[in-house]
Design a protein around this motif. Structure first.
Motif, PDB file in Angstrom:
ATOM      1  N   GLY A 112      -3.954  -2.633  -1.775  1.00 34.81           N
ATOM      2  CA  GLY A 112      -2.857  -2.942  -0.874  1.00 34.81           C
ATOM      3  C   GLY A 112      -1.546  -3.235  -1.579  1.00 34.81           C
ATOM      4  O   GLY A 112      -0.532  -3.516  -0.936  1.00 34.81           O
ATOM      5  N   GLU A 132      -0.533  -1.148  -4.446  1.00 33.42           N
ATOM      6  CA  GLU A 132      -0.489  -0.069  -5.436  1.00 33.42           C
ATOM      7  C   GLU A 132       0.905   0.532  -5.630  1.00 33.42           C
ATOM      8  O   GLU A 132       1.128   1.245  -6.597  1.00 33.42           O
ATOM      9  N   SER A 148       0.867  -1.182   0.000  1.00 35.03           N
ATOM     10  CA  SER A 148       0.000   0.000   0.000  1.00 35.03           C
ATOM     11  C   SER A 148       0.907   1.236   0.000  1.00 35.03           C
ATOM     12  O   SER A 148       2.060   1.175   0.447  1.00 35.03           O
TER      13      SER A 148
END
Length: 197
Positions: free
Chosen positions: A67, A69, A24
């Motif tokens: 989560g 990215e 994330s």
């Protein structure tokens, strides 16, 4: 050169190897800006590192999965990477590699690292007929990874998105030119003998 059925292909120098992870933004962005994993990064859980950029793209959907990215290229010492391989166990039982299931289960419980061989991926993220290494780190290996082995952390999310855009547009040649230049990792036979599966 023909790719072995199971092999390590990676960006590497004389002293380091690059592996990939996706997090994330709350974890990935501070890790990239500070060059180390932030306090909220959990050291008490298993973390998987992947030397293959395209396998990481398959796993994180080019950085589109929740989560995952922020895609990180983590440069670690070859000494640390090889320590993990020497102390690793296969994540599943393989007849002929392990004397029996009970022996494999004992090894797995003791090992601070585990290895999976998953199909390598092409630019369209389709499986290829050979496999790439995924290396899971836990316990002592996670601490060493974060505190001793990590040399640099870069955010390669923009690169992932650019390559994905070219692939989506059908320009595979341009996409291929942007890929990290992975080549066979010179692991001595003894380093992988117990992990070939």
């Amino acid at each position: 050169m023909e790719d072995p059925r199971r092999g390590i292909r990676a960006v590497h120098s004389e002293s380091t190897i690059t592996v990939y992870q996706a997090y994330s933004p709350e974890i990935g962005l501070p890790a990239a800006s500070e060059g180390r994993f932030p306090a909220r990064w959990k050291r008490d859980r298993m973390t998987w590192i992947k030397p293959s950029f395209l396998w990481m793209m398959y796993r994180c959907g080019w950085g589109s999965k929740a989560g995952q990215e922020t895609v990180l290229a983590v440069e670690i010492s070859r000494a640390g990477f090889e320590w993990a391989l020497r102390h690793a166990s296969l994540s599943s039982y393989v007849r002929g590699v392990h004397p029996d299931q009970a022996t494999w289960q004992r090894e797995l419980r003791r090992a601070p690292a585990r290895v999976q061989w998953d199909p390598e991926r092409d630019l369209r993220l389709q499986p290829l007929p050979y496999r790439s290494l995924q290396l899971g780190l836990s316990g002592e290996a996670v601490r060493r990874y974060a505190d001793e082995w990590t040399v640099a952390i870069r955010d390669v999310t923009p690169l992932a998105r650019e390559i994905h855009s070219l692939v989506s547009g059908g320009d595979l040649d341009s996409a291929a030119r942007l890929l990290p230049q992975e080549r066979p990792y010179p692991a001595a036979d003894g380093l992988l003998a117990h992990l070939r599966g």
